[in-house]
Design an enzyme around this catalytic site. Structure first.
Site, PDB file in Angstrom:
ATOM      1  CE  LYS A 126      -4.323   1.923   2.053  1.00 35.56           C
ATOM      2  NZ  LYS A 126      -4.675   1.349   3.526  1.00 35.56           N
ATOM      3  CD  GLU A 145      -3.827   1.878   7.016  1.00 39.40           C
ATOM      4  OE1 GLU A 145      -2.992   1.584   6.148  1.00 39.40           O
ATOM      5  OE2 GLU A 145      -5.370   2.495   6.123  1.00 39.40           O
ATOM      6  CB  CYS A 171      -8.492   0.746   1.881  1.00 38.71           C
ATOM      7  SG  CYS A 171      -9.523   1.419   2.719  1.00 38.71           S
TER       8      CYS A 171
HETATM    9  N1  CDV Z   1      -8.202   1.385   5.145  1.00 43.95           N
HETATM   10  C1  CDV Z   1      -7.875   2.151   5.295  1.00 43.95           C
HETATM   11  O1  CDV Z   1      -6.845   3.144   3.994  1.00 43.95           O
HETATM   12  N2  CDV Z   1      -9.504   3.023   5.320  1.00 43.95           N
HETATM   13  C2  CDV Z   1      -9.305   4.797   5.069  1.00 43.95           C
HETATM   14  C3  CDV Z   1      -9.836   5.404   5.903  1.00 43.95           C
HETATM   15  C4  CDV Z   1      -9.143   5.688   6.925  1.00 43.95           C
HETATM   16  C5  CDV Z   1     -11.130   6.562   5.812  1.00 43.95           C
HETATM   17  C6  CDV Z   1     -10.112   4.617   3.355  1.00 43.95           C
HETATM   18  O2  CDV Z   1      -9.554   5.595   2.351  1.00 43.95           O
HETATM   19  O3  CDV Z   1     -11.071   3.545   3.400  1.00 43.95           O
END
Ligand code: CDV
Length: 312
Positions: A126, A145, A171
């Site tokens: 990531k 994170e 994500c």
């Molecule tokens: N795991 C993530 O990256 N979650 C983020 C939270 C901070 C909103 C996301 O962008 O969904």
């Protein structure tokens, strides 16, 4: 299944993985969904970010405790080997996210692509790490994170897989247009991603409907603007008391959602017969990069990170 330009694609949304859940119990859920995906004709199943554990960056602890409880020192390892064995037995590929501890002491939020022979054929770490590295006790929950992970060092690579080209992100990466464009420029026709998105922001007020909207807005825009498929797998329901948005989806290259998880608590597999020929029209016309992109005007995107200050 099918012809060279098609793929049976499953997205496996997970209900909560609570801190008190056993590793074996979580693995059984993943195995059940892998079998369901295969039964519905899938050649590839996409699982969420940090799928083997709860979303532990919401807790403050020492790195050593986090490593002992939540990180994988090898992939596969005895805890997760049954998933690889089942994939080989069934003849299905999968994508899954986990916390990676490397032998030389680095820590990443990682996703892998595994083929139907259970070989790891791709790895992504990531890049866009949200949240903070310091403890913020006034927040309803932490998003650490930046404490537990390093920024991914592998970039946005793509791989030839099942007669198409695929890429991965994780994500928060899905909210950044650069993520999709870098893979689109490499000819990726499918981007897979896992996510853990709470229904409530931990640091500023948002209207309650916005987290779902922003999630779909991001993956639909990424798909449309790069004429690619996007497969997004998240968690849903109250994980350790924090509600996760769900909304796992498969998005077509025209930006339309062709399959979407409907449940709000349980594990759920969605499926679509993906036809990569649907990338072709938009790639020849609207998003023909070679014809229409004007890189001479995009320099700031790589020269500058933050926004320029506003002139008063
Ligand atoms: N795991 C993530 O990256 N979650 C983020 C939270 C901070 C909103 C996301 O962008 O969904």
């Amino acid at each position: 299944m099918t012809s060279a330009r098609k793929m049976g694609l499953a997205v496996a949304q997970m209900g909560p993985v609570n801190s008190t859940d056993s590793r074996a119990g979580t693995l059984k859920r993943l195995l059940d969904m892998l079998r369901e995906a295969k039964g519905r004709g899938a050649e590839l199943a996409v699982f969420p970010e940090l799928a083997f554990t709860t979303f532990f960056p919401r807790y403050w602890m020492d790195q050593s405790e986090a490593v002992a409880r939540y990180f994988e020192a090898a992939m596969p390892n005895p805890d997760v080997q049954p998933l690889f064995d089942e994939a080989r037995k069934l003849g299905i590929g999968f994508h899954i996210g986990y916390a990676e501890a490397t032998p030389d002491g680095h820590f990443f939020n990682t996703a892998i692509l595994v083929d139907k022979h259970a070989h790891i054929v791709g790895k992504y770490r990531k890049v866009h790490l949200p949240g903070h590295a310091d403890h913020r006790p006034s927040y309803p929950f932490q998003h650490l994170e930046k404490k537990y992970f390093e920024v991914g060092d592998l970039g946005f690579k793509t791989w030839d897989f099942l007669n198409t080209r695929v890429g991965m992100c994780i994500c928060n990466d899905r909210r950044w247009p650069e993520t999709y464009r870098v893979m689109g420029l490499q000819g990726a026709e499918l981007v897979m991603l896992g996510y853990n998105t709470p229904s409530r922001n931990n640091s500023y007020h948002e209207a309650p409907h916005l987290p779902d909207f922003h999630h779909l807005l991001s993956i639909q825009a990424g798909a449309y603007q790069n004429a690619m498929w996007v497969a997004a797998a998240g968690k849903v329901g109250y994980e350790d008391g924090i509600h996760m948005i769900g909304g796992s989806a498969i998005v077509a290259p025209d930006g339309e959602i062709v399959a979407k998880a409907a449940g709000d608590t349980d594990d759920e597999v969605i499926f679509f017969n993906v036809d990569f020929a649907r990338c072709d029209g938009p790639r020849e016309y609207m998003f023909n990069f070679a014809k229409h992109r004007r890189t001479e005007h995009y320099g700031l995107i790589v020269e500058q990170t933050g926004m320029a200050e506003r002139i008063a």
